[in-house]
Design a protein around this motif. Structure first.
Motif, mmCIF file in Angstrom:
data_model
loop_
_atom_site.group_PDB
_atom_site.id
_atom_site.type_symbol
_atom_site.label_atom_id
_atom_site.label_comp_id
_atom_site.label_asym_id
_atom_site.label_seq_id
_atom_site.Cartn_x
_atom_site.Cartn_y
_atom_site.Cartn_z
ATOM 1 N N PHE A 101 0.838 -1.189 0.000
ATOM 2 C CA PHE A 101 0.000 0.000 0.000
ATOM 3 C C PHE A 101 0.877 1.244 0.000
ATOM 4 N N GLY A 102 0.449 2.241 -0.767
ATOM 5 C CA GLY A 102 1.071 3.553 -0.778
ATOM 6 C C GLY A 102 0.076 4.542 -1.343
ATOM 7 N N VAL A 103 0.473 5.776 -1.480
ATOM 8 C CA VAL A 103 -0.401 6.755 -2.135
ATOM 9 C C VAL A 103 0.267 7.242 -3.401
ATOM 10 N N ALA A 104 -0.554 7.541 -4.403
ATOM 11 C CA ALA A 104 -0.070 8.046 -5.690
ATOM 12 C C ALA A 104 -0.766 9.358 -5.998
ATOM 13 N N LYS A 105 -0.062 10.229 -6.670
ATOM 14 C CA LYS A 105 -0.650 11.526 -7.016
ATOM 15 C C LYS A 105 -1.759 11.339 -8.047
ATOM 16 N N VAL A 106 -2.905 11.942 -7.785
ATOM 17 C CA VAL A 106 -3.989 11.932 -8.760
ATOM 18 C C VAL A 106 -3.509 12.699 -9.991
ATOM 19 N N THR A 211 -12.567 13.150 -8.516
ATOM 20 C CA THR A 211 -13.637 14.145 -8.365
ATOM 21 C C THR A 211 -13.473 14.940 -7.082
ATOM 22 N N TYR A 212 -13.103 14.253 -6.012
ATOM 23 C CA TYR A 212 -12.911 14.918 -4.713
ATOM 24 C C TYR A 212 -11.760 15.913 -4.797
ATOM 25 N N ARG A 213 -10.669 15.507 -5.442
ATOM 26 C CA ARG A 213 -9.522 16.408 -5.610
ATOM 27 C C ARG A 213 -9.952 17.687 -6.326
ATOM 28 N N ASP A 214 -10.670 17.511 -7.441
ATOM 29 C CA ASP A 214 -11.085 18.670 -8.226
ATOM 30 C C ASP A 214 -12.022 19.582 -7.427
ATOM 31 N N LYS A 215 -12.930 18.981 -6.677
ATOM 32 C CA LYS A 215 -13.890 19.754 -5.901
ATOM 33 C C LYS A 215 -13.204 20.530 -4.784
ATOM 34 N N MET A 216 -12.250 19.897 -4.112
ATOM 35 C CA MET A 216 -11.534 20.560 -3.025
ATOM 36 C C MET A 216 -10.655 21.687 -3.552
ATOM 37 N N GLY A 224 -0.286 24.851 -3.113
ATOM 38 C CA GLY A 224 0.661 23.738 -3.109
ATOM 39 C C GLY A 224 -0.072 22.429 -2.918
ATOM 40 N N PRO A 225 0.652 21.305 -2.890
ATOM 41 C CA PRO A 225 0.001 19.995 -2.750
ATOM 42 C C PRO A 225 -0.761 19.886 -1.427
ATOM 43 N N ARG A 226 -1.848 19.182 -1.472
ATOM 44 C CA ARG A 226 -2.671 18.893 -0.302
ATOM 45 C C ARG A 226 -2.870 17.379 -0.219
ATOM 46 N N GLY A 404 -9.262 -1.323 5.465
ATOM 47 C CA GLY A 404 -8.945 -1.033 6.859
ATOM 48 C C GLY A 404 -7.561 -1.475 7.296
ATOM 49 N N ALA A 405 -6.788 -2.071 6.399
ATOM 50 C CA ALA A 405 -5.439 -2.492 6.783
ATOM 51 C C ALA A 405 -4.485 -1.308 6.856
ATOM 52 N N ALA A 406 -4.711 -0.287 6.019
ATOM 53 C CA ALA A 406 -3.921 0.950 6.023
ATOM 54 C C ALA A 406 -4.834 2.035 5.479
ATOM 55 N N ILE A 407 -5.215 2.976 6.318
ATOM 56 C CA ILE A 407 -6.240 3.960 5.983
ATOM 57 C C ILE A 407 -5.558 5.321 5.762
ATOM 58 N N TYR A 408 -5.955 5.991 4.701
ATOM 59 C CA TYR A 408 -5.349 7.286 4.350
ATOM 60 C C TYR A 408 -6.311 8.408 4.708
ATOM 61 N N VAL A 409 -6.021 9.063 5.845
ATOM 62 C CA VAL A 409 -6.841 10.173 6.326
ATOM 63 C C VAL A 409 -6.284 11.476 5.799
ATOM 64 N N HIS A 410 -7.150 12.338 5.260
ATOM 65 C CA HIS A 410 -6.704 13.591 4.648
ATOM 66 C C HIS A 410 -6.530 14.720 5.659
ATOM 67 N N LYS A 411 -7.033 14.574 6.869
ATOM 68 C CA LYS A 411 -7.054 15.697 7.821
ATOM 69 C C LYS A 411 -5.630 16.076 8.219
#
Length: 411
Positions: A101-106, A211-216, A224-226, A404-411
Motif C-alpha cells: 500500500f502507498g499513495v499516488a498523485k492523482v 472528483t474529490y480532488r477537483d472539488k476541493m 501547493g500539494p494537499r 482497513g489495513a492501512a487507511i489514508y486520512v486527509h485531515k
C-alpha cells in the motif's frame, strides 16, 4: 504516507475488524460482518442511517470515535505497507500474492499515468464522494497493476521475509492478510517515476478520488500539494505468481422463440462446436486460444472454439484489436448480441464459480450458461492503453485488497 491503522493490542481478533472492499460485499455479508464487532470496518465503508443521522454522518462519527479511543492510530512517520495474501485459488491450489500500500498523485489534466478498463456508474461515484467528504478519508485502496519485468522491487517486497507481520487477519472469504510497515524508501518512489499504473479493481474509488480532488481545489484554491491530491492504492506486480484475472461467467435467459438446434447450427459459421460430457470448465481452461463453454439443461455441454477468422468479420470494427482479442468480447459481440440479438447493455447473471453457473441452468432457473477462460493481465493492460472499456463484469480479481489495513486520512 502515514497510515491510520487498527491497533492489534486493542482487539482480541483482527479477523472481526478487517473486511473486503465495499463493492463485493452483499447485504447479507454486510449484516454478518457488522455483527462481528462494533469496530468492524464495514460499519464505515457500508454505513447505515441511524438515530436521524445520514449514513455519511454515522461513518464520520464512528471514525472520530475510534480515533479518540485509540482503536485507530496514525503512524508517526511516512511509510509503505507491505501486503501478503494467502488464499485458495478457484482450482483449489493454495497461492500467495504480494504487494504493498502507498499513495499516488492523482493525475493532472493531460497526464497519462493511471489507466482503467471499466465503465463507472454515476450513482456509485456520488455515494462514495459523499462518504469521502464526510470522513475526509480514502476508506479503501484502488487495486493497481504495474510492470516490473526485471523484478527491481523484489528486495523491497522481500522485507516480508525478515520478521513477523505487524497485522494478521483472516477475512471472511478465507484469505489470510498480513501487513508489514516499512520505511518510505525513496528508491521505490523513484522506480514509479515513468511507470503507468493499470487499475485492476476500484475504478469507482479512483474516479471518486479524482472528483474529490477537483472539488476541493475549487473550494480551497491551494498554493501547493494537499493530502487530497493523492489517492490510496494497493500495488501488485503483473508478474506476481499469485495474480489471477478470473472471468465472470454469464448465465442467461434464452430469448423468446429460441431454437437450440438452429442456434448451434448458426454458431458453426464462426466456431467449432465440440460436444463434451464431463467437466466443462476444465475443458475450457485447457484451451490455448479463444474458446467458450456452453451449457444447456439436460447435461448438454459444448466447447465453442473460435475458428481462425478475421475477428472484424464477427465483431465489426467499432472497437480496436485489444477489445476484439478478449474472449468475453467474442461472447458479447459475437454470440449474445449478433446471434441471440441481446442489446449491448443487457444485464445477465455474472457468476465467478462455473459449477454454480451450470447448476442454475440444470435447475431450470436459467436457460444457458457461458463459461469463460481466465484473462491475462497483459490483456487488461492492452485494453487500458487502447482506452477500450471492456464489456461489463469482464474481470474478477481474487482476492480483493483488504479494507482497513492501512487507511489514508486527509485531515
Amino acid at each position: 504516507f502515514s497510515a491510520s491503522r487498527f491497533k492489534p493490542a486493542v482487539f482480541d481478533n483482527l479477523d472481526n475488524v478487517v473486511p473486503p472492499p465495499f463493492g463485493v460485499t452483499t447485504e447479507d455479508e454486510r449484516v454478518m460482518l457488522s455483527a462481528r464487532s462494533p469496530y468492524n470496518y464495514t460499519h464505515v465503508i457500508l454505513p447505515q442511517d441511524r438515530d436521524g443521522k445520514s449514513k455519511y454522518e454515522v461513518a464520520a462519527e464512528l471514525l472520530g470515535k475510534w480515533i479518540g479511543e485509540g482503536a485507530l492510530k496514525q503512524d508517526g512517520e511516512e511509510s509503505f505497507y507491505l501486503l501478503e495474501q494467502t488464499f485458495t485459488a478457484l482450482d483449489g491450489a493454495t497461492c500467495v500474492r504480494r504487494g504493498f500500500f502507498g499513495v499516488a498523485k492523482v493525475p493532472e489534466p493531460g497526464e497519462d499515468t493511471v489507466l482503467g478498463h471499466e465503465r463507472t456508474f454515476e450513482w456509485k461515484v456520488t455515494d462514495r464522494l459523499a462518504l469521502t467528504e464526510a470522513t475526509k478519508t480514502n476508506l479503501g485502496a484502488v487495486f493497481v497493476l504495474y510492470k516490473d519485468d526485471n523484478h527491481d522491487l523484489g528486495p523491497f517486497l522481500n522485507q516480508m521475509n525478515l520478521r513477523a507481520p505487524d497485522l494478521e487477519a483472516r477475512t471472511f472469504e478465507g484469505v489470510t492478510q498480513k501487513v508489514w510497515r516499512v520505511k518510505a524508501d525513496p528508491a521505490v518512489t523513484a522506480f514509479f517515476k515513468d511507470k503507468k499504473l493499470y487499475i485492476a479493481d476500484g475504478h469507482h474509488r479512483y474516479r471518486t478520488a479524482h472528483t474529490y480532488r477537483d472539488k476541493m481545489r475549487l473550494a480551497e484554491r491551494p498554493d501547493g500539494p494537499r493530502p487530497y491530491d493523492y489517492v490510496l492504492m494497493g500495488f501488485i506486480a503483473m508478474y506476481d505468481e499469485g495474480l489471477f484475472v478470473y472471468p465472470a461467467h454469464r448465465v442467461i435467459d434464452l430469448p423468446e422463440g429460441f431454437n437450440q438446434q438452429t442456434f448451434l447450427k448458426d454458431l458453426e459459421q464462426w466456431f467449432e462446436v465440440l460436444p463434451v460430457e464431463d467437466n466443462l470448465a476444465e475443458h475450457v481452461r485447457e484451451e490455448e486460444e479463444c474458446a467458450i463453454g456452453l451449457a444447456f439443461a439436460g447435461g448438454k455441454r459444448f466447447v465453442l472454439r473460435l475458428r481462425d477468422i478475421d475477428r472484424v468479420e464477427l465483431l465489426g470494427n467499432e472497437h480496436g484489436a485489444a477489445w476484439r482479442d478478449l474472449d468475453v468480447s467474442v461472447l458479447h459481440g459475437g454470440i449474445l448480441e449478433r446471434l441471440l440479438h441481446f442489446p449491448s447493455d443487457a444485464l445477465h447473471i455474472y457468476e465467478k464459480d462455473p459449477s454454480i453457473a451450470i447448476d442454475m441452468v440444470e435447475s431450470g432457473k436459467k436457460g444457458a450458461a457461458f463459461i469463460l477462460r481466465n484473462m491475462q493481465p497483459s490483456q487488461v493492460c492492452a485494453c487500458a492503453e487502447a482506452r477500450e472499456s471492456m464489456p461489463q463484469k469482464a474481470t474478477y480479481f481474487f482476492p480483493k485488497l483488504p479494507s482497513g489495513a492501512a487507511i489514508y486520512v486527509h485531515k
